[in-house]
Design a protein around this motif. Structure first.
Motif, short mmCIF file in Angstrom:
data_model
loop_
_atom_site.label_atom_id
_atom_site.label_comp_id
_atom_site.label_asym_id
_atom_site.label_seq_id
_atom_site.Cartn_x
_atom_site.Cartn_y
_atom_site.Cartn_z
N LEU A 27 32.80 -29.05 28.87
CA LEU A 27 33.48 -28.25 29.90
C LEU A 27 34.90 -27.87 29.45
O LEU A 27 35.32 -26.72 29.58
CB LEU A 27 33.59 -29.05 31.20
CG LEU A 27 32.35 -29.20 32.05
CD1 LEU A 27 32.60 -30.23 33.15
CD2 LEU A 27 31.95 -27.88 32.65
N LEU A 28 35.61 -28.86 28.94
CA LEU A 28 36.99 -28.60 28.53
C LEU A 28 37.08 -27.72 27.29
O LEU A 28 37.92 -26.82 27.23
CB LEU A 28 37.72 -29.92 28.31
CG LEU A 28 37.98 -30.73 29.58
CD1 LEU A 28 38.47 -32.12 29.24
CD2 LEU A 28 38.97 -30.01 30.48
N GLU A 29 36.21 -27.97 26.33
CA GLU A 29 36.23 -27.16 25.10
C GLU A 29 35.91 -25.70 25.40
O GLU A 29 36.48 -24.80 24.80
CB GLU A 29 35.26 -27.74 24.08
CG GLU A 29 35.78 -29.04 23.48
CD GLU A 29 34.74 -29.82 22.71
OE1 GLU A 29 33.53 -29.46 22.76
OE2 GLU A 29 35.13 -30.81 22.06
N GLU A 30 34.99 -25.46 26.35
CA GLU A 30 34.68 -24.08 26.73
C GLU A 30 35.84 -23.42 27.46
O GLU A 30 35.91 -22.21 27.54
CB GLU A 30 33.41 -24.04 27.58
CG GLU A 30 32.16 -24.29 26.76
CD GLU A 30 30.88 -24.14 27.54
OE1 GLU A 30 30.93 -23.84 28.75
OE2 GLU A 30 29.83 -24.35 26.94
N VAL A 56 47.95 -33.29 27.64
CA VAL A 56 48.26 -32.78 28.98
C VAL A 56 47.43 -33.50 30.04
O VAL A 56 47.80 -33.50 31.21
CB VAL A 56 48.05 -31.25 29.11
CG1 VAL A 56 49.00 -30.51 28.20
CG2 VAL A 56 46.62 -30.85 28.89
N LEU A 57 46.31 -34.10 29.64
CA LEU A 57 45.41 -34.70 30.60
C LEU A 57 44.66 -35.86 29.96
O LEU A 57 44.23 -35.77 28.82
CB LEU A 57 44.39 -33.65 31.08
CG LEU A 57 43.29 -34.10 32.04
CD1 LEU A 57 43.89 -34.50 33.39
CD2 LEU A 57 42.27 -32.99 32.23
N MET A 58 44.51 -36.93 30.74
CA MET A 58 43.62 -38.01 30.37
C MET A 58 42.69 -38.25 31.54
O MET A 58 43.14 -38.37 32.68
CB MET A 58 44.37 -39.31 30.06
CG MET A 58 43.41 -40.44 29.66
SD MET A 58 44.21 -42.03 29.35
CE MET A 58 44.33 -42.67 31.03
N VAL A 114 37.18 -30.45 36.92
CA VAL A 114 37.76 -30.89 35.66
C VAL A 114 38.49 -29.72 35.00
O VAL A 114 39.63 -29.86 34.53
CB VAL A 114 36.67 -31.45 34.70
CG1 VAL A 114 37.27 -31.82 33.36
CG2 VAL A 114 35.97 -32.63 35.33
N ILE A 115 37.86 -28.57 34.99
CA ILE A 115 38.47 -27.39 34.40
C ILE A 115 39.73 -27.00 35.18
O ILE A 115 40.78 -26.72 34.59
CB ILE A 115 37.46 -26.22 34.37
CG1 ILE A 115 36.30 -26.57 33.44
CG2 ILE A 115 38.15 -24.92 33.93
CD1 ILE A 115 35.11 -25.65 33.56
N ARG A 116 39.63 -27.00 36.50
CA ARG A 116 40.80 -26.65 37.33
C ARG A 116 41.96 -27.60 37.10
O ARG A 116 43.11 -27.18 37.02
CB ARG A 116 40.41 -26.64 38.80
CG ARG A 116 39.54 -25.48 39.18
CD ARG A 116 39.23 -25.50 40.66
NE ARG A 116 38.35 -24.40 41.00
CZ ARG A 116 37.35 -24.49 41.85
NH1 ARG A 116 37.09 -25.63 42.46
NH2 ARG A 116 36.59 -23.44 42.11
N GLU A 117 41.67 -28.88 37.01
CA GLU A 117 42.74 -29.85 36.79
C GLU A 117 43.38 -29.66 35.42
O GLU A 117 44.59 -29.73 35.28
CB GLU A 117 42.21 -31.28 36.94
CG GLU A 117 43.28 -32.32 36.97
CD GLU A 117 44.25 -32.19 38.14
OE1 GLU A 117 45.38 -32.67 38.00
OE2 GLU A 117 43.89 -31.62 39.19
N ALA A 118 42.56 -29.41 34.41
CA ALA A 118 43.11 -29.15 33.07
C ALA A 118 43.99 -27.91 33.10
O ALA A 118 45.08 -27.90 32.52
CB ALA A 118 41.97 -28.98 32.06
N MET A 121 47.30 -28.75 34.65
CA MET A 121 48.15 -29.52 33.75
C MET A 121 48.72 -28.65 32.63
O MET A 121 49.87 -28.81 32.24
CB MET A 121 47.38 -30.71 33.16
CG MET A 121 47.03 -31.77 34.19
SD MET A 121 48.48 -32.60 34.87
CE MET A 121 48.74 -31.74 36.40
N VAL A 122 47.93 -27.72 32.12
CA VAL A 122 48.43 -26.79 31.11
C VAL A 122 49.55 -25.95 31.71
O VAL A 122 50.61 -25.76 31.10
CB VAL A 122 47.30 -25.88 30.56
CG1 VAL A 122 47.86 -24.75 29.72
CG2 VAL A 122 46.30 -26.72 29.77
N TYR A 123 49.34 -25.44 32.91
CA TYR A 123 50.36 -24.64 33.59
C TYR A 123 51.63 -25.47 33.78
O TYR A 123 52.74 -25.01 33.50
CB TYR A 123 49.85 -24.14 34.94
CG TYR A 123 50.86 -23.28 35.67
CD1 TYR A 123 50.94 -21.91 35.41
CD2 TYR A 123 51.75 -23.85 36.57
CE1 TYR A 123 51.88 -21.12 36.06
CE2 TYR A 123 52.71 -23.07 37.21
CZ TYR A 123 52.76 -21.71 36.95
OH TYR A 123 53.70 -20.94 37.59
N ALA A 124 51.48 -26.71 34.24
CA ALA A 124 52.64 -27.57 34.46
C ALA A 124 53.39 -27.81 33.16
O ALA A 124 54.62 -27.77 33.12
CB ALA A 124 52.19 -28.89 35.08
#
Length: 135
Positions: A27-30, A56-58, A114-118, A121-124
């Motif tokens: 999910l994250l890699e995509e 940015v995320l764990m 998961v994608i939204r949270e990542a 965090m990237v935006y932050a």
């Protein structure tokens, strides 16, 4: 004059179930997030020692292989990088206290979250904001 590289987010996924870990990583890699995978908190702590500032995320499960659980790992992660987003997940109620700003997600969670949270965090990270408490 050199051109700066665009920021590329990196997430640390700590999950001892290979199918769960693979799904989260995919999910994250995509979503163009680089992923470091660990199946134990001890392995993840080694990553945090070396690379916490670049994360940015764990995301970690509570129950993990080894002697440390995901809640203990969340406390360690906060010491290494207080700005990193941290999500702890479990299919059981949580009876331990999480550090400030760490989110708890009950399984099953929605993969899109998961994608939204990542992305949050990237935006932050790119806009100089810290993690938001709650959720």
């Amino acid at each position: 004059m050199g051109q700066s590289k665009p920021f590329r987010a990196t997430a640390l996924i700590v999950e001892d179930d290979p199918m769960q870990r693979d799904m989260i990583c995919l999910l994250l890699e995509e979503s163009e997030v680089d992923v470091i995978e660990c199946e134990s908190a001890e392995a993840a702590e080694l990553v945090l020692e070396r690379a916490a500032d670049s994360l940015v995320l764990m995301m970690t499960d509570v129950q993990l292989a080894g002697n440390m659980d995901g809640v203990e790992l969340a406390h360690i992660a906060r010491k290494y990088n207080p700005e990193m987003g941290v999500i702890v997940t479990s299919g059981k109620p949580l009876h331990q206290e999480l550090p400030d700003g760490v989110k708890f997600w009950t399984k099953p969670w929605v993969p899109l979250d998961v994608i939204r949270e990542a992305e949050r965090m990237v935006y932050a990270r790119t806009h100089g904001e810290g993690p938001r408490a709650g959720s």
